[in-house]
Motif scaffolding. Structure first.
Motif, PDB file in Angstrom:
ATOM      1  N   LEU A  58      17.026 -29.350  53.192  1.00 29.74           N
ATOM      2  CA  LEU A  58      16.418 -28.048  52.923  1.00 29.74           C
ATOM      3  C   LEU A  58      17.479 -26.956  52.875  1.00 29.74           C
ATOM      4  N   TRP A  59      18.434 -27.011  53.786  1.00 31.01           N
ATOM      5  CA  TRP A  59      19.484 -25.999  53.849  1.00 31.01           C
ATOM      6  C   TRP A  59      20.293 -25.978  52.551  1.00 31.01           C
ATOM      7  N   GLY A  60      20.693 -27.132  52.066  1.00 31.52           N
ATOM      8  CA  GLY A  60      21.446 -27.185  50.821  1.00 31.52           C
ATOM      9  C   GLY A  60      20.622 -26.723  49.633  1.00 31.52           C
ATOM     10  N   ALA A  61      19.331 -27.109  49.611  1.00 31.73           N
ATOM     11  CA  ALA A  61      18.463 -26.720  48.502  1.00 31.73           C
ATOM     12  C   ALA A  61      18.286 -25.214  48.425  1.00 31.73           C
ATOM     13  N   LEU A  62      18.267 -24.531  49.577  1.00 32.01           N
ATOM     14  CA  LEU A  62      18.117 -23.077  49.585  1.00 32.01           C
ATOM     15  C   LEU A  62      19.340 -22.384  48.983  1.00 32.01           C
ATOM     16  N   ALA A  73      17.010 -14.107  47.184  1.00 33.51           N
ATOM     17  CA  ALA A  73      17.261 -13.400  45.927  1.00 33.51           C
ATOM     18  C   ALA A  73      16.142 -12.428  45.559  1.00 33.51           C
ATOM     19  N   ASP A  74      14.961 -12.598  46.132  1.00 33.65           N
ATOM     20  CA  ASP A  74      13.867 -11.663  45.846  1.00 33.65           C
ATOM     21  C   ASP A  74      13.910 -10.433  46.742  1.00 33.65           C
ATOM     22  N   GLY A  75      14.898 -10.360  47.649  1.00 36.08           N
ATOM     23  CA  GLY A  75      15.051  -9.212  48.526  1.00 36.08           C
ATOM     24  C   GLY A  75      14.514  -9.416  49.926  1.00 36.08           C
ATOM     25  N   ALA A  76      13.853 -10.537  50.188  1.00 38.91           N
ATOM     26  CA  ALA A  76      13.325 -10.813  51.528  1.00 38.91           C
ATOM     27  C   ALA A  76      14.454 -11.267  52.452  1.00 38.91           C
ATOM     28  N   VAL A  77      14.334 -10.913  53.727  1.00 43.91           N
ATOM     29  CA  VAL A  77      15.314 -11.323  54.731  1.00 43.91           C
ATOM     30  C   VAL A  77      14.659 -12.342  55.656  1.00 43.91           C
ATOM     31  N   LYS A  78      15.330 -13.479  55.835  1.00 43.39           N
ATOM     32  CA  LYS A  78      14.824 -14.553  56.693  1.00 43.39           C
ATOM     33  C   LYS A  78      15.816 -14.813  57.817  1.00 43.39           C
ATOM     34  N   PHE A  79      15.289 -15.249  58.955  1.00 42.21           N
ATOM     35  CA  PHE A  79      16.159 -15.681  60.053  1.00 42.21           C
ATOM     36  C   PHE A  79      16.175 -17.194  60.061  1.00 42.21           C
ATOM     37  N   ILE A  80      17.335 -17.790  59.804  1.00 43.51           N
ATOM     38  CA  ILE A  80      17.487 -19.241  59.723  1.00 43.51           C
ATOM     39  C   ILE A  80      18.048 -19.756  61.042  1.00 43.51           C
ATOM     40  N   THR A  81      17.399 -20.730  61.639  1.00 44.02           N
ATOM     41  CA  THR A  81      17.862 -21.274  62.911  1.00 44.02           C
ATOM     42  C   THR A  81      18.972 -22.292  62.690  1.00 44.02           C
ATOM     43  N   ASP A  82      19.765 -22.508  63.734  1.00 45.64           N
ATOM     44  CA  ASP A  82      20.855 -23.486  63.664  1.00 45.64           C
ATOM     45  C   ASP A  82      20.329 -24.900  63.443  1.00 45.64           C
ATOM     46  N   SER A  83      19.084 -25.129  63.782  1.00 48.40           N
ATOM     47  CA  SER A  83      18.510 -26.476  63.706  1.00 48.40           C
ATOM     48  C   SER A  83      17.797 -26.741  62.386  1.00 48.40           C
ATOM     49  N   ILE A  84      18.002 -25.919  61.368  1.00 49.61           N
ATOM     50  CA  ILE A  84      17.358 -26.141  60.080  1.00 49.61           C
ATOM     51  C   ILE A  84      17.715 -27.528  59.552  1.00 49.61           C
ATOM     52  N   GLU A  85      16.791 -28.172  58.861  1.00 54.20           N
ATOM     53  CA  GLU A  85      17.024 -29.510  58.321  1.00 54.20           C
ATOM     54  C   GLU A  85      18.151 -29.431  57.278  1.00 54.20           C
ATOM     55  N   ALA A  86      19.249 -30.140  57.559  1.00 53.06           N
ATOM     56  CA  ALA A  86      20.455 -30.019  56.733  1.00 53.06           C
ATOM     57  C   ALA A  86      20.947 -31.357  56.204  1.00 53.06           C
ATOM     58  N   GLY A  87      20.084 -32.323  56.063  1.00 50.15           N
ATOM     59  CA  GLY A  87      20.438 -33.576  55.417  1.00 50.15           C
ATOM     60  C   GLY A  87      21.544 -34.332  56.132  1.00 50.15           C
ATOM     61  N   ASN A  88      22.381 -34.984  55.348  1.00 51.82           N
ATOM     62  CA  ASN A  88      23.483 -35.790  55.859  1.00 51.82           C
ATOM     63  C   ASN A  88      24.748 -34.947  55.931  1.00 51.82           C
ATOM     64  N   ARG A  89      25.144 -34.558  57.128  1.00 52.90           N
ATOM     65  CA  ARG A  89      26.299 -33.669  57.286  1.00 52.90           C
ATOM     66  C   ARG A  89      27.618 -34.340  56.914  1.00 52.90           C
ATOM     67  N   ALA A 106      27.271 -34.489  38.920  1.00 54.90           N
ATOM     68  CA  ALA A 106      26.761 -33.161  38.573  1.00 54.90           C
ATOM     69  C   ALA A 106      25.262 -33.230  38.332  1.00 54.90           C
ATOM     70  N   GLY A 107      24.542 -32.233  38.834  1.00 53.78           N
ATOM     71  CA  GLY A 107      23.096 -32.191  38.660  1.00 53.78           C
ATOM     72  C   GLY A 107      22.303 -32.890  39.732  1.00 53.78           C
ATOM     73  N   SER A 108      22.992 -33.535  40.694  1.00 56.09           N
ATOM     74  CA  SER A 108      22.290 -34.227  41.773  1.00 56.09           C
ATOM     75  C   SER A 108      21.594 -33.231  42.690  1.00 56.09           C
ATOM     76  N   GLU A 109      20.541 -33.714  43.365  1.00 55.96           N
ATOM     77  CA  GLU A 109      19.928 -32.894  44.404  1.00 55.96           C
ATOM     78  C   GLU A 109      20.927 -32.677  45.529  1.00 55.96           C
ATOM     79  N   SER A 110      20.780 -31.578  46.221  1.00 58.93           N
ATOM     80  CA  SER A 110      21.702 -31.295  47.313  1.00 58.93           C
ATOM     81  C   SER A 110      21.558 -32.352  48.403  1.00 58.93           C
ATOM     82  N   PRO A 111      22.686 -32.918  48.887  1.00 53.52           N
ATOM     83  CA  PRO A 111      22.614 -33.901  49.963  1.00 53.52           C
ATOM     84  C   PRO A 111      22.376 -33.255  51.333  1.00 53.52           C
TER      85      PRO A 111
END
Length: 406
Positions: free
Chosen positions: A389-393, A348-364, A381-386
């Motif tokens: 890191l991927w969900g939190a982003l 959202a700040d305008g930066a571009v990132k390359f995210i790998t397929d292996s990013i930490e994604a919690g419980n799929r 409602a209001g829970s942390e993303s399960p």
């Protein structure tokens, strides 16, 4: 007296040796050349996203809000087929439509925002054009003829690494907006196509649609409490090549009564065991219902993404009806790309990132955050993303601290 002279040119053996050496050098250099070309294409793709990020910030500076995703007009159709009616798009426009004048597409925006009359026709298109959900047949057989803006391929919206082109797509896009980490209400939010809202729809949308963009709802930078640099705003997707790629074809599961609690079922039993990147059955939608085929259409399958499954995972829609309208409803729609090992995202700040397929994604296989009546198979409602890191982003205001590199 005879003078000996050396033979002119190469002997056959010498020529074969030279050819062999050249062949070896070409074999060694070709992968490096191809890698350099892909690196250039990847950089060009990143620059496209940066340009879109700048467009979003300029839009926000001009209008004090982000471009509305699933916006447009709500006028009732005045006769004729709903999809082809010239003055009604039923709040189906993607955020990319409003951004066009901010990434050097002012001429296209003029066609969209001003009345347009086709040569030889007596009826004009009203501002914002017809419904972008129109099929090619609607464009070709409608009384108003083809609507050019929705059929336009915009260079800024195309990744150079994606070879997709031509029919049956209309205007392709490789860049889509992020709607958060939950699929519930990801298609239309809490607003109907005539602009009306219900308390139930508003409550469910507020609980589940936690991304920078919310369907049919205004959002602003000040609402991104997790920080602009920690929140994904847009992402990259592949466009379909007609090869049953699980990233561009939608699948479904016949027992998928609640996609919010069964995320991993998108891939279970649907992929070809010999080609895990491709689907083996249960395709959803017709030839034109493929990822990235309608740049102006705001439904999540065509111009949105969420952070439930990691990049380059399967797309899965929440309707058990093959060849039906499943692609127009809620779904799990990860980003994807033709780059090796991951995809680009725009923060959202305008930066571009390359995210790998292996990013930490919690419980799929986790349930998703949602409010659906009295159901208990979802997270409150209001829970942390399960989804780690991927969900939190993907969430804008879940009070999750990003303390890892990505």
């Amino acid at each position: 007296m005879r003078v000996s002279r050396s033979p002119l040119g190469f002997t056959l053996v010498e020529l074969l040796v030279v050819i062999a050496i050249i062949g070896v050098l070409v074999g060694l250099l070709l992968p490096a050349v191809q890698a350099a070309r892909e690196a250039a294409r990847r950089m060009s793709c990143s620059n496209n996203l940066k340009q879109l990020g700048l467009a979003i910030h300029n839009y926000h500076s001009a209008y004090k809000q982000l471009p509305k995703h699933m916006g447009g007009t709500t006028a009732n159709p005045s006769g004729g087929a709903v999809l082809r009616n010239p003055g009604h798009n039923r709040l189906e426009l993607s955020a990319l439509v409003g951004l066009t004048p901010f990434f050097e597409q002012q001429a296209l925006w003029e066609q969209i925002s001003n009345p347009l009359r086709n040569e030889g026709e007596t009826v004009s298109f009203s501002p914002m054009g017809p419904n972008p959900r129109m099929t090619l047949n609607d464009h070709n057989t409608g009384a108003l003829g083809p609507y050019g803006p929705w059929l336009t391929n915009i260079p800024t919206l195309r990744c150079p690494s994606d070879p997709g082109a031509g029919l049956p797509s209309q205007g392709r896009t490789n860049y889509v907006v992020c709607l958060g980490d939950s699929s519930h209400r990801s298609a239309v939010g809490g607003t109907s196509d005539n602009g009306s809202r219900t308390s139930t729809g508003a409550q469910e949308t507020r609980a589940s649609q936690r991304g920078v963009f919310v369907p049919r709802q205004r959002t602003k930078f000040r609402g991104i409490l997790d920080g602009l640099s920690n929140t994904i705003c847009m992402g990259e997707i592949c466009t379909d090549l007609g090869d049953q790629d699980k990233r561009t074809h939608a699948s479904y599961n016949a027992i998928l009564t609640a996609i919010t609690a069964r995320s991993q079922l998108c891939e279970d039993g649907n992929t070809d065991p010999e080609r895990p990147q491709f689907l083996s059955k249960r395709l959803v939608g017709g030839a034109e219902a493929k990822r990235g085929y309608l740049w102006a259409y705001g439904r999540i399958f065509f111009s949105g993404m969420n952070t439930i499954q990691p990049p380059n995972s399967a797309v899965c829609m929440n309707r058990a009806s093959p060849l039906g309208n499943s692609v127009h409803f809620d779904g799990i729609c990860p980003p994807s790309s033709r780059h090796q090992g991951g995809c680009h995202v725009l923060m959202a700040d305008g930066a571009v990132k390359f995210i790998t397929d292996s990013i930490e994604a919690g419980n799929r296989r986790s349930a998703q955050v949602a409010v659906i009546g009295t159901r208990t198979d979802v997270l409150a409602a209001g829970s942390e993303s399960p989804f780690g890191l991927w969900g939190a982003l993907g969430t804008r205001a879940s009070k999750e601290v990003i303390d890892q590199e990505f």
